[in-house]
Design a protein around this motif. Structure first.
Motif, PDB file in Angstrom:
ATOM      1  N   ALA A 159       0.839  -1.210   0.000  1.00  0.00           N
ATOM      2  CA  ALA A 159       0.000   0.000   0.000  1.00  0.00           C
ATOM      3  C   ALA A 159       0.871   1.256   0.000  1.00  0.00           C
ATOM      4  O   ALA A 159       0.597   2.217  -0.738  1.00  0.00           O
ATOM      5  CB  ALA A 159      -0.937  -0.012   1.208  1.00  0.00           C
ATOM      6  N   ALA A 160       1.923   1.250   0.808  1.00  0.00           N
ATOM      7  CA  ALA A 160       2.820   2.411   0.853  1.00  0.00           C
ATOM      8  C   ALA A 160       3.523   2.613  -0.484  1.00  0.00           C
ATOM      9  O   ALA A 160       3.668   3.746  -0.951  1.00  0.00           O
ATOM     10  CB  ALA A 160       3.839   2.236   1.979  1.00  0.00           C
ATOM     11  N   LEU A 161       3.954   1.527  -1.097  1.00  0.00           N
ATOM     12  CA  LEU A 161       4.601   1.638  -2.407  1.00  0.00           C
ATOM     13  C   LEU A 161       3.656   2.238  -3.440  1.00  0.00           C
ATOM     14  O   LEU A 161       4.051   3.100  -4.238  1.00  0.00           O
ATOM     15  CB  LEU A 161       5.106   0.272  -2.871  1.00  0.00           C
ATOM     16  CG  LEU A 161       6.370  -0.215  -2.158  1.00  0.00           C
ATOM     17  CD1 LEU A 161       6.545  -1.713  -2.339  1.00  0.00           C
ATOM     18  CD2 LEU A 161       7.594   0.556  -2.642  1.00  0.00           C
ATOM     19  N   LEU A 162       2.406   1.802  -3.421  1.00  0.00           N
ATOM     20  CA  LEU A 162       1.428   2.368  -4.351  1.00  0.00           C
ATOM     21  C   LEU A 162       1.179   3.845  -4.044  1.00  0.00           C
ATOM     22  O   LEU A 162       1.057   4.661  -4.961  1.00  0.00           O
ATOM     23  CB  LEU A 162       0.124   1.572  -4.308  1.00  0.00           C
ATOM     24  CG  LEU A 162       0.236   0.147  -4.863  1.00  0.00           C
ATOM     25  CD1 LEU A 162      -1.054  -0.617  -4.630  1.00  0.00           C
ATOM     26  CD2 LEU A 162       0.620   0.160  -6.337  1.00  0.00           C
ATOM     27  N   PHE A 163       1.122   4.193  -2.772  1.00  0.00           N
ATOM     28  CA  PHE A 163       0.929   5.592  -2.374  1.00  0.00           C
ATOM     29  C   PHE A 163       2.071   6.456  -2.893  1.00  0.00           C
ATOM     30  O   PHE A 163       1.862   7.523  -3.461  1.00  0.00           O
ATOM     31  CB  PHE A 163       0.822   5.693  -0.849  1.00  0.00           C
ATOM     32  CG  PHE A 163       0.755   7.110  -0.345  1.00  0.00           C
ATOM     33  CD1 PHE A 163      -0.445   7.810  -0.377  1.00  0.00           C
ATOM     34  CD2 PHE A 163       1.886   7.739   0.128  1.00  0.00           C
ATOM     35  CE1 PHE A 163      -0.513   9.116   0.074  1.00  0.00           C
ATOM     36  CE2 PHE A 163       1.838   9.039   0.590  1.00  0.00           C
ATOM     37  CZ  PHE A 163       0.636   9.737   0.560  1.00  0.00           C
ATOM     38  N   TYR A 164       3.307   5.992  -2.684  1.00  0.00           N
ATOM     39  CA  TYR A 164       4.471   6.765  -3.112  1.00  0.00           C
ATOM     40  C   TYR A 164       4.691   6.713  -4.620  1.00  0.00           C
ATOM     41  O   TYR A 164       5.449   7.514  -5.165  1.00  0.00           O
ATOM     42  CB  TYR A 164       5.733   6.353  -2.353  1.00  0.00           C
ATOM     43  CG  TYR A 164       5.718   6.928  -0.955  1.00  0.00           C
ATOM     44  CD1 TYR A 164       6.111   8.238  -0.732  1.00  0.00           C
ATOM     45  CD2 TYR A 164       5.266   6.157   0.118  1.00  0.00           C
ATOM     46  CE1 TYR A 164       6.051   8.777   0.544  1.00  0.00           C
ATOM     47  CE2 TYR A 164       5.216   6.704   1.399  1.00  0.00           C
ATOM     48  CZ  TYR A 164       5.611   8.008   1.608  1.00  0.00           C
ATOM     49  OH  TYR A 164       5.541   8.550   2.863  1.00  0.00           O
ATOM     50  N   ALA A 165       4.029   5.793  -5.311  1.00  0.00           N
ATOM     51  CA  ALA A 165       4.146   5.713  -6.759  1.00  0.00           C
ATOM     52  C   ALA A 165       3.322   6.770  -7.469  1.00  0.00           C
ATOM     53  O   ALA A 165       3.598   7.120  -8.615  1.00  0.00           O
ATOM     54  CB  ALA A 165       3.700   4.317  -7.241  1.00  0.00           C
ATOM     55  N   ILE A 166       2.336   7.306  -6.784  1.00  0.00           N
ATOM     56  CA  ILE A 166       1.457   8.301  -7.387  1.00  0.00           C
ATOM     57  C   ILE A 166       2.059   9.690  -7.162  1.00  0.00           C
ATOM     58  O   ILE A 166       2.210  10.124  -6.026  1.00  0.00           O
ATOM     59  CB  ILE A 166       0.041   8.237  -6.777  1.00  0.00           C
ATOM     60  CG1 ILE A 166      -0.568   6.864  -7.051  1.00  0.00           C
ATOM     61  CG2 ILE A 166      -0.845   9.350  -7.342  1.00  0.00           C
ATOM     62  CD1 ILE A 166      -1.833   6.582  -6.284  1.00  0.00           C
TER      63      ILE A 166
END
Length: 133
Positions: free
Chosen positions: A125-132
């Protein structure tokens, strides 16, 4: 060259997990020598469990460490990396302890799996958050 606090956090957890993998590997070697089994598990339950504890850790730890490293590169706070690293580390230790004592489902083993999965979900979830952007 300056390394961020996040990079230092990821390095800490990578180092600790490498030591954990080394310890689990040494435990396999110890069981092999004790039971004089050169390959496979020789039908020795203690060796089979040691092999699986090491194998299970090698199945989960590398991807999680990649996740922590990418979070550090993406600028995630060091505290987040520390929390995820600690949760994964405790999960892997609990799982290995539970599995080393019994092939049956044990509370430490189940708690270890749960902690590992929570760390995986939170990291994803954090990786997806920081990917945006």
């Amino acid at each position: 060259m300056y390394a961020s606090a996040s990079a230092h956090a990821a390095a800490l957890w990578a180092g600790l997990h490498l030591f954990l993998l080394l310890i689990l590997s040494v435990l396999v070697t110890h069981q092999r020598r004790k039971h004089k089994v050169a390959i496979g598990d020789g039908g020795v339950p203690e060796l089979e469990r040691a092999i699986r504890a090491f194998g299970n850790a090698t199945e989960y730890v590398p991807a999680a460490l990649i996740g922590l490293a990418v979070l550090a590169l993406a600028g995630a706070p060091a505290l987040l990396i520390h929390l995820l690293g600690l949760l994964l580390f405790l999960g892997r230790i609990l799982h290995a302890l539970g599995l080393s004592r019994s092939a049956e489902a044990t509370l430490p083993r189940a708690a270890g799996v749960l902690a590992t999965w929570v760390a995986y979900i939170a990291a994803a979830a954090a990786l997806l958050f920081y990917a945006i952007p």
